[in-house]
Write a protein that holds these residues in place. Sequence first.
Motif, mmCIF file in Angstrom:
data_model
loop_
_atom_site.group_PDB
_atom_site.id
_atom_site.type_symbol
_atom_site.label_atom_id
_atom_site.label_comp_id
_atom_site.label_asym_id
_atom_site.label_seq_id
_atom_site.Cartn_x
_atom_site.Cartn_y
_atom_site.Cartn_z
ATOM 1 N N ASP A 1 -3.370 -36.498 4.658
ATOM 2 C CA ASP A 1 -2.251 -36.760 5.563
ATOM 3 C C ASP A 1 -2.496 -36.226 6.978
ATOM 4 O O ASP A 1 -2.369 -36.953 7.966
ATOM 5 C CB ASP A 1 -0.965 -36.122 5.007
ATOM 6 C CG ASP A 1 -0.574 -36.672 3.650
ATOM 7 O OD1 ASP A 1 -1.064 -37.758 3.288
ATOM 8 O OD2 ASP A 1 0.210 -36.012 2.955
ATOM 9 N N MET B 1 8.817 -37.122 -6.972
ATOM 10 C CA MET B 1 7.364 -37.183 -6.971
ATOM 11 C C MET B 1 6.748 -36.874 -8.321
ATOM 12 O O MET B 1 5.594 -37.171 -8.555
ATOM 13 C CB MET B 1 6.812 -36.179 -5.943
ATOM 14 C CG MET B 1 7.141 -36.516 -4.505
ATOM 15 S SD MET B 1 6.294 -38.000 -3.955
ATOM 16 C CE MET B 1 4.608 -37.417 -3.974
ATOM 17 N N TYR C 1 8.615 -41.480 -0.364
ATOM 18 C CA TYR C 1 7.723 -40.688 0.477
ATOM 19 C C TYR C 1 8.279 -40.439 1.876
ATOM 20 O O TYR C 1 7.555 -39.965 2.751
ATOM 21 C CB TYR C 1 6.366 -41.389 0.593
ATOM 22 C CG TYR C 1 5.640 -41.511 -0.725
ATOM 23 C CD1 TYR C 1 4.751 -40.528 -1.143
ATOM 24 C CD2 TYR C 1 5.863 -42.602 -1.561
ATOM 25 C CE1 TYR C 1 4.104 -40.625 -2.361
ATOM 26 C CE2 TYR C 1 5.215 -42.709 -2.781
ATOM 27 C CZ TYR C 1 4.337 -41.722 -3.177
ATOM 28 O OH TYR C 1 3.692 -41.824 -4.388
ATOM 29 N N TRP D 1 2.523 -42.879 6.042
ATOM 30 C CA TRP D 1 2.965 -41.782 5.179
ATOM 31 C C TRP D 1 3.414 -42.265 3.803
ATOM 32 O O TRP D 1 3.748 -41.457 2.935
ATOM 33 C CB TRP D 1 4.127 -41.034 5.848
ATOM 34 C CG TRP D 1 5.178 -41.928 6.433
ATOM 35 C CD1 TRP D 1 5.288 -42.344 7.726
ATOM 36 C CD2 TRP D 1 6.271 -42.546 5.727
ATOM 37 N NE1 TRP D 1 6.377 -43.176 7.880
ATOM 38 C CE2 TRP D 1 7.001 -43.321 6.667
ATOM 39 C CE3 TRP D 1 6.706 -42.524 4.397
ATOM 40 C CZ2 TRP D 1 8.125 -44.060 6.319
ATOM 41 C CZ3 TRP D 1 7.825 -43.265 4.045
ATOM 42 C CH2 TRP D 1 8.528 -44.018 5.006
ATOM 43 N N ARG D 2 3.415 -43.580 3.568
ATOM 44 C CA ARG D 2 3.887 -44.127 2.296
ATOM 45 C C ARG D 2 2.854 -43.909 1.192
ATOM 46 O O ARG D 2 2.048 -44.765 0.894
ATOM 47 C CB ARG D 2 4.186 -45.613 2.440
ATOM 48 C CG ARG D 2 5.210 -45.960 3.504
ATOM 49 C CD ARG D 2 5.251 -47.456 3.742
ATOM 50 N NE ARG D 2 3.954 -47.972 4.184
ATOM 51 C CZ ARG D 2 3.675 -49.268 4.332
ATOM 52 N NH1 ARG D 2 4.603 -50.177 4.064
ATOM 53 N NH2 ARG D 2 2.485 -49.649 4.746
ATOM 54 N N GLY D 3 2.866 -42.726 0.621
ATOM 55 C CA GLY D 3 1.957 -42.445 -0.481
ATOM 56 C C GLY D 3 0.511 -42.275 -0.079
ATOM 57 O O GLY D 3 -0.386 -42.387 -0.911
ATOM 58 N N LEU E 1 7.608 -37.314 3.784
ATOM 59 C CA LEU E 1 6.290 -37.063 4.362
ATOM 60 C C LEU E 1 6.189 -37.444 5.833
ATOM 61 O O LEU E 1 5.178 -37.176 6.468
ATOM 62 C CB LEU E 1 5.220 -37.828 3.574
ATOM 63 C CG LEU E 1 4.693 -37.171 2.309
ATOM 64 C CD1 LEU E 1 3.702 -38.083 1.607
ATOM 65 C CD2 LEU E 1 4.050 -35.823 2.618
ATOM 66 N N ARG F 1 0.982 -33.031 2.906
ATOM 67 C CA ARG F 1 0.692 -32.502 1.580
ATOM 68 C C ARG F 1 -0.637 -31.751 1.590
ATOM 69 O O ARG F 1 -1.639 -32.244 2.113
ATOM 70 C CB ARG F 1 0.609 -33.647 0.561
ATOM 71 C CG ARG F 1 1.911 -34.359 0.312
ATOM 72 C CD ARG F 1 1.691 -35.628 -0.497
ATOM 73 N NE ARG F 1 0.858 -36.586 0.228
ATOM 74 C CZ ARG F 1 0.472 -37.752 -0.264
ATOM 75 N NH1 ARG F 1 0.817 -38.099 -1.489
ATOM 76 N NH2 ARG F 1 -0.270 -38.559 0.458
#
Length: 331
Positions: free
Chosen positions: A128, A303, A115, A140-142, A118, A123
């Motif tokens: 986000d 992804m 990620y 931002w990790r998933g 990101l 997204r």
Amino acid sequence: MNAFGDKWTFTSFGESHGVAIGGVLDGVPAGLHIDMEMIRAELARRAGSKTSPQPSSKERETGVSPRAVREPDEVEWLSGVITPSLEGRAGEGLLTLGTPIAFIIRNKDARPEDYEWLKHTYRVGHADKVYEQKYGIRDWRGGGRASARETAARVVAGSIAKQELTSKGVCIHARLIQVGAETNPAKFADTIAAYKREGDSIGGIIECRITGLPVGTGEPIFDKLQAHLAFAVMSINACKGFEYGTGFEGVTQPGSAINHISGGIAGGIADGSEIVFRCVFKPTPTTPKALKKLNDQMVHVKMVNRSDACVAVRAVPVVEAMAALALVQFL
């Protein structure tokens, strides 16, 4: 807020790709027997499997995230419970002490590197951007706290609430009743698989039925039973609508044809009949097809296997868990 309820208070913590997720459940009476097999089975359902901690190859074809395959959820109990043997009692499972129950589920398949792209983008269809706008910083990790990974902790807490409700004769059962426009359960898997092959996703509708709830459960005006159920269910990721009884379809029918349908609730109070509500879950916004429009080939390949083709499949036990946490407040 990360806490739910005032009598049985459940506090959720942890991020999708952090060390662990978990929860603290306070207000649970002492001496309640916790069936560990039942909790494992509920977590398996959330992972997309009906029979084991990990989804089968056939179940994976329906779009279950491979993270659920690689990461079987194992609960570590930190406080609030003991084994029956410590009390000189026979039996399996755990006994509650009446003190706060704390637990964690370690993220064994955390892959924050997937990620990194990101850090500097957002997204579409996710939280986000608004998280960063609100707090000035984001994980931002998933998706961090906004990830559906957090719902595993809800399932654990909700499973304990379900066991308490079961002991009082209350049964909660949810099921997937629609995938896209398809209403035949026998065709759900093929419908989802078709969207997955196209690199896309589809939404679904879950129906939940509650029996055995005592007449009089709920309060008038602002503490209506359906309001509490809606509040609980609408807090689940990707849930976009809630209805009970005749619901939205009732607007097409004359009152004389549907005035006998209560959905189990009248004036915000349980009337003793079966309670029926439905909720709708949107399609997964992050799909290979969508990512091709935004990112280079490397990103969308990373992804492609990290999202479900139909999140509603795995949301069924989460709906039951949140319904249980809402109902146990009244009892």
